[in-house]
Design a protein around this motif. Sequence first.
Motif, mmCIF file in Angstrom:
data_model
loop_
_atom_site.group_PDB
_atom_site.id
_atom_site.type_symbol
_atom_site.label_atom_id
_atom_site.label_comp_id
_atom_site.label_asym_id
_atom_site.label_seq_id
_atom_site.Cartn_x
_atom_site.Cartn_y
_atom_site.Cartn_z
ATOM 1 N N CYS A 10 2.516 10.649 7.395
ATOM 2 C CA CYS A 10 0.821 10.397 7.072
ATOM 3 C C CYS A 10 0.306 9.744 8.453
ATOM 4 C CB CYS A 10 1.465 8.865 5.865
ATOM 5 S SG CYS A 10 -0.291 8.217 4.977
ATOM 6 N N VAL A 45 -5.857 5.279 4.535
ATOM 7 C CA VAL A 45 -5.332 7.225 6.102
ATOM 8 C C VAL A 45 -6.744 7.933 5.242
ATOM 9 C CG1 VAL A 45 -4.271 8.966 6.503
ATOM 10 C CG2 VAL A 45 -3.426 5.903 6.000
ATOM 11 N N VAL A 46 -8.122 8.793 6.255
ATOM 12 C CA VAL A 46 -8.436 10.082 6.362
ATOM 13 C C VAL A 46 -7.866 11.062 6.620
ATOM 14 C CG1 VAL A 46 -10.951 10.467 6.724
ATOM 15 C CG2 VAL A 46 -10.659 8.249 6.758
ATOM 16 N N PRO A 47 -7.220 11.604 5.356
ATOM 17 C CA PRO A 47 -6.348 12.805 5.978
ATOM 18 C C PRO A 47 -7.147 13.591 6.625
ATOM 19 C CG PRO A 47 -6.723 13.139 3.370
ATOM 20 C CD PRO A 47 -7.467 11.894 4.214
ATOM 21 N N GLU A 48 -8.719 14.006 7.593
ATOM 22 C CA GLU A 48 -9.032 15.544 8.212
ATOM 23 C C GLU A 48 -8.323 14.030 8.970
ATOM 24 O OE1 GLU A 48 -9.726 18.216 8.229
ATOM 25 O OE2 GLU A 48 -10.772 18.513 10.158
ATOM 26 N N LEU A 49 -8.835 13.602 9.428
ATOM 27 C CA LEU A 49 -8.364 12.467 11.256
ATOM 28 C C LEU A 49 -7.632 12.152 11.381
ATOM 29 C CD1 LEU A 49 -11.107 9.266 10.535
ATOM 30 C CD2 LEU A 49 -11.521 11.460 11.725
ATOM 31 N N GLY A 84 4.239 13.691 1.304
ATOM 32 C CA GLY A 84 3.319 12.961 2.031
ATOM 33 C C GLY A 84 2.538 13.621 2.319
ATOM 34 N N LEU A 85 1.132 13.640 2.990
ATOM 35 C CA LEU A 85 0.132 14.736 3.268
ATOM 36 C C LEU A 85 0.821 15.722 3.797
ATOM 37 C CD1 LEU A 85 -2.322 11.421 4.605
ATOM 38 C CD2 LEU A 85 -2.403 12.155 2.427
ATOM 39 N N VAL A 86 -0.093 16.660 2.382
ATOM 40 C CA VAL A 86 -0.079 17.787 3.140
ATOM 41 C C VAL A 86 -0.417 18.563 5.029
ATOM 42 C CG1 VAL A 86 -0.185 20.734 2.401
ATOM 43 C CG2 VAL A 86 0.787 19.156 1.287
ATOM 44 N N THR A 87 -1.702 17.983 4.450
ATOM 45 C CA THR A 87 -2.301 17.857 5.920
ATOM 46 C C THR A 87 -1.541 17.402 7.290
ATOM 47 O OG1 THR A 87 -4.135 15.956 5.416
ATOM 48 C CG2 THR A 87 -4.766 18.232 5.281
ATOM 49 N N GLY A 144 4.695 2.668 -0.730
ATOM 50 C CA GLY A 144 2.960 2.976 -0.966
ATOM 51 C C GLY A 144 2.250 4.045 -2.268
ATOM 52 N N GLY A 145 4.022 4.905 -1.868
ATOM 53 C CA GLY A 145 3.802 6.243 -2.514
ATOM 54 C C GLY A 145 4.929 5.935 -3.848
ATOM 55 N N GLU A 171 0.739 0.427 -3.830
ATOM 56 C CA GLU A 171 -0.703 1.174 -4.029
ATOM 57 C C GLU A 171 -0.816 -0.510 -4.645
ATOM 58 O OE1 GLU A 171 -0.276 4.620 -6.625
ATOM 59 O OE2 GLU A 171 -2.498 3.998 -7.244
ATOM 60 N N SER A 341 4.598 18.106 -1.039
ATOM 61 C CA SER A 341 4.232 16.565 -0.846
ATOM 62 C C SER A 341 4.629 15.766 -2.067
ATOM 63 C CB SER A 341 2.707 16.703 -1.119
ATOM 64 O OG SER A 341 2.383 17.414 -2.817
ATOM 65 N N ASN A 342 5.067 16.621 -3.496
ATOM 66 C CA ASN A 342 5.513 15.388 -3.732
ATOM 67 C C ASN A 342 7.494 15.313 -4.092
ATOM 68 O OD1 ASN A 342 5.181 17.167 -5.316
ATOM 69 N ND2 ASN A 342 4.309 16.206 -7.256
ATOM 70 N N PHE B 61 -1.511 7.679 -3.051
ATOM 71 C CA PHE B 61 -0.880 7.506 -1.530
ATOM 72 C C PHE B 61 -0.781 8.868 -0.839
ATOM 73 C CE2 PHE B 61 1.722 6.210 1.939
ATOM 74 C CZ PHE B 61 1.503 5.436 2.360
ATOM 75 N N VAL B 62 -0.150 9.981 -1.679
ATOM 76 C CA VAL B 62 -0.378 11.529 -1.164
ATOM 77 C C VAL B 62 -1.253 11.918 -0.827
ATOM 78 C CG1 VAL B 62 2.558 11.160 -0.307
ATOM 79 C CG2 VAL B 62 1.485 11.969 -2.670
ATOM 80 N N LEU B 63 -1.974 11.356 -2.485
ATOM 81 C CA LEU B 63 -3.594 12.135 -2.536
ATOM 82 C C LEU B 63 -3.985 13.169 -3.864
ATOM 83 C CD1 LEU B 63 -5.374 12.732 1.161
ATOM 84 C CD2 LEU B 63 -6.012 10.937 -0.649
ATOM 85 N N MET B 64 -2.801 14.066 -3.598
ATOM 86 C CA MET B 64 -2.334 14.819 -4.481
ATOM 87 C C MET B 64 -0.672 15.150 -4.757
ATOM 88 S SD MET B 64 -3.530 18.962 -3.050
ATOM 89 C CE MET B 64 -2.696 19.535 -1.721
ATOM 90 N N LYS B 65 -1.053 16.095 -5.947
ATOM 91 C CA LYS B 65 0.719 16.315 -6.619
ATOM 92 C C LYS B 65 0.809 17.154 -7.046
ATOM 93 C CE LYS B 65 2.201 11.463 -6.443
ATOM 94 N NZ LYS B 65 3.313 10.350 -7.463
ATOM 95 N N ARG B 84 -8.596 6.745 -2.234
ATOM 96 C CA ARG B 84 -8.307 5.735 -0.685
ATOM 97 C C ARG B 84 -9.293 6.851 0.271
ATOM 98 N NH1 ARG B 84 -2.958 5.952 1.858
ATOM 99 N NH2 ARG B 84 -3.058 8.273 1.971
ATOM 100 N N GLU B 89 -15.273 13.530 3.029
ATOM 101 C CA GLU B 89 -14.733 14.459 3.580
ATOM 102 C C GLU B 89 -14.600 14.997 1.504
ATOM 103 O OE1 GLU B 89 -11.540 11.394 3.461
ATOM 104 O OE2 GLU B 89 -10.758 12.738 5.432
ATOM 105 N N ASP B 93 -10.858 19.318 3.352
ATOM 106 C CA ASP B 93 -10.242 18.341 3.943
ATOM 107 C C ASP B 93 -9.210 17.912 3.587
ATOM 108 O OD1 ASP B 93 -12.230 19.011 5.849
ATOM 109 O OD2 ASP B 93 -13.592 16.881 4.892
#
Lengths: 350, 140
Positions: A10, A45-49, A84-87, A144-145, A171, A341-342, B61-65, B84, B89, B93
């Motif tokens: 994350c 959280v901003v994923p790109e950043l 988690g966030l893939v990116t 959070g998730g 969340e 991611s999940n 939280f994870v943005l996508m599933k 979030r 974006e 992104d």
Amino acid sequence: MKVLAIESSCDETAIALLEGKGNSLKLGKNVVYSQIDIHKKYGGVVPELAARKHVDTIIPLIDDTLAKNKLKGIDYVAVTSGPGLVTSLILGMATAKTLAFINNLPLVAVNHMEGHVYSNWLSNTGLAKNSNKYFPALILVVSGGHTELVLMKGHGEYTLIGQTLDDAVGEAYDKVAKLLDLGYPGGPIVSKLAEKGDGSLHIFPRPMIDKANYNFSFSGLKTAVLYTLEKKKQLSKKDISDICASFQEAVIEVLVKKTIKAALKYNVKSIMIAGGVSANIELKKTLSRESKKINLSFFYPKLEYTGDNAAMIAVAAYYNILNKKDNVLQGNKVFDLEPHSNWQLSKNKI
Amino acid sequence: MKEYYTNNQKETEGLATQLAQDLKGGELLAFSGNLGAGKTVFVQALAKALGVKENVTSPTFVLMKVYDLKHNKADKFVHVDCYRLSGQEDLFDIGLGDYLNHDNIIVAVEWADKIINLPKTAIKINIDLITEDKRKITIN
């Protein structure tokens, strides 16, 4: 056996070195670079950043951690592969895959939530010394998730007993904090304000508390807070504390009641809590008290291991290796590893 | 543009089920509406109607599933939540590039108003809360 672990699921870049020998876990290094200040101003959280920052920090952090010994003496590389966030995940994973491949080291793909579970082993030497005494264990996974009740029959053996049907606990805290304009992350702020508030002032719903299953629902609770706010014209400091306290009371009551009920039903030997929300003092206090009433040991992670870190990933990897799980990859095979991611804890295979 | 009024959760779920039947695969559904409007309820019913077996929980939280589907055309359902995000974006992104414009994938994005450069082909669904139970749902 020495494990180098990398975590970047994350907004935290984390590296740890762990030496495991039988029942003893020796944490050598544990560094966490938190990006929280970068994301705070965006309220999340901003994923790109996050991804860009991981790129900047990951190599210097590994360099610092390994120091002049470099990879000498390291037997395994471990990396968080989801959820988690893939990116964000892909950066830690690309680094770990490359390190493992060029140095001909085996790579362990670790489930982030399993890491949180093993933060209990990192925090309680008694548990590490004699794990079998405490199995089967019931784990309340709260972050959070995630909001799940998981039955852990042994190392790496998980069965999902119940879970949230909509929002996760962390969340819900974040969203309530946002509704009250309190900042991010919401958990610590809301629970701090709750200490000063009167939790009996607003009776918020206890969703699914009397249902015959072990599932949760927190989406309606957030909406109930929203309706309460809409009815009030002005909010005093005391109003905010009271709403936080009443919200927290509803959350904890549901979590604890269902956990204890599941512990009795599945005849477990211990109760554990895992995930970011395990930092919540009131939740720990209540669970500890209620576990004692039914004569069960209760474990929780030390505060420094409740947030995302690589030490817990290293410990999870260590037990995965000891128990010969199939998520240990060698040679070319490391490049087949993809982020999940999940990734569900109860489907703990890659 | 079509407007619908639903009087309770069951009717909202009914509308989602109906919409699911019209999907062919490759669609991007863009949801908007305030906190508590019922976007997740709608998406959960839609996913169920499409044949997702697991519980569809919030991806905030994870943005996508990503879920596997049993559907005549599509075989994946991607649930995205942009709650979030800061509003700067686009879908690439956040790592959605791999899932867009594939005939075998249906994508549902909650809080799509926080995404820039949303494709023109997106099916826009807005949910307005009228009273605690009543909703106005527009599909565009």
